[in-house]
Design a protein around this motif. Sequence first.
Motif, PDB file in Angstrom:
ATOM      1  N   MET A   1       0.812  -1.264  -0.049  1.00 10.11           N
ATOM      2  CA  MET A   1      -0.037   0.022   0.061  1.00 10.11           C
ATOM      3  C   MET A   1       0.863   1.222   0.074  1.00 10.11           C
ATOM      4  O   MET A   1       0.611   2.266  -0.690  1.00 10.11           O
ATOM      5  N   LYS A   2       2.026   1.124   0.922  1.00  5.87           N
ATOM      6  CA  LYS A   2       2.788   2.391   0.914  1.00  5.87           C
ATOM      7  C   LYS A   2       3.382   2.650  -0.687  1.00  5.87           C
ATOM      8  O   LYS A   2       3.574   3.813  -0.925  1.00  5.87           O
ATOM      9  N   LYS A   3       4.011   1.609  -1.089  1.00  3.77           N
ATOM     10  CA  LYS A   3       4.405   1.870  -2.342  1.00  3.77           C
ATOM     11  C   LYS A   3       3.695   2.486  -3.492  1.00  3.77           C
ATOM     12  O   LYS A   3       3.693   3.338  -4.266  1.00  3.77           O
ATOM     13  N   ILE A   4       2.299   1.923  -3.323  1.00  7.25           N
ATOM     14  CA  ILE A   4       1.119   2.704  -4.351  1.00  7.25           C
ATOM     15  C   ILE A   4       0.981   4.130  -4.100  1.00  7.25           C
ATOM     16  O   ILE A   4       0.931   5.149  -4.759  1.00  7.25           O
ATOM     17  N   ILE A   5       1.060   4.371  -2.517  1.00 10.22           N
ATOM     18  CA  ILE A   5       0.639   5.808  -2.298  1.00 10.22           C
ATOM     19  C   ILE A   5       2.045   6.790  -2.749  1.00 10.22           C
ATOM     20  O   ILE A   5       1.769   7.636  -3.227  1.00 10.22           O
ATOM     21  N   LEU A   6       3.049   6.230  -2.614  1.00 12.63           N
ATOM     22  CA  LEU A   6       4.282   6.958  -3.013  1.00 12.63           C
ATOM     23  C   LEU A   6       4.268   7.291  -4.569  1.00 12.63           C
ATOM     24  O   LEU A   6       4.669   8.224  -5.143  1.00 12.63           O
ATOM     25  N   LEU A   7       4.018   5.966  -5.343  1.00 15.65           N
ATOM     26  CA  LEU A   7       3.766   6.184  -6.844  1.00 15.65           C
ATOM     27  C   LEU A   7       2.723   7.164  -6.934  1.00 15.65           C
ATOM     28  O   LEU A   7       3.140   7.922  -8.077  1.00 15.65           O
ATOM     29  N   ILE A   8       1.705   7.340  -6.325  1.00 14.40           N
ATOM     30  CA  ILE A   8       0.726   8.471  -6.730  1.00 14.40           C
ATOM     31  C   ILE A   8       1.316   9.800  -6.574  1.00 14.40           C
ATOM     32  O   ILE A   8       0.880  10.437  -7.447  1.00 14.40           O
ATOM     33  N   LEU A   9       1.882  10.004  -5.312  1.00 13.07           N
ATOM     34  CA  LEU A   9       2.327  11.189  -4.987  1.00 13.07           C
ATOM     35  C   LEU A   9       3.498  11.576  -6.178  1.00 13.07           C
ATOM     36  O   LEU A   9       3.436  12.878  -6.703  1.00 13.07           O
ATOM     37  N   LYS A  10       4.181  10.629  -6.558  1.00 12.06           N
ATOM     38  CA  LYS A  10       5.311  10.859  -7.515  1.00 12.06           C
ATOM     39  C   LYS A  10       4.552  11.478  -9.087  1.00 12.06           C
ATOM     40  O   LYS A  10       5.009  12.398  -9.451  1.00 12.06           O
TER      41      LYS A  10
END
Length: 129
Positions: A1-10
């Motif tokens: 989930m953390k990776k998805i959130i970071l990808l969305i922020l990027k």
Amino acid sequence: MKKIILLILKLIAAIIMLQTLFFKFTGAQESIDLFTKIAGDNEAYMRIGTGIFELIASILLFTPNRTWLGALLTIGLMAGAIMSHLTILGIEHNGDGGTLFISATVTFISGIILLIFYRKNIPIVGDKL
């Protein structure tokens, strides 16, 4: 989930910065007008220079072990944009309803969150943060 959130922020930060490049690099009148208010006779240098740095920041956001640098550059660029809106341009510029200001603020916040998550990758000081 953390990776998805970071990808969305990027993606949010990069898309917002990249979508303005066409206007900056082609010399669109609205971009010229905006940077003339900020930089006067140095409008072209600031417009093109800002575009180049936004392109670099967008690439670095997706570069392994350099995301922190892209985030830091994003924060600096958007801090400049926000300050320009607060001191020179106004929150609403050319009847845009504050869209540019809101975009800069969202990008700034995305950059801060990304820098926090990728702070361990910063050379020399990262392991102390």
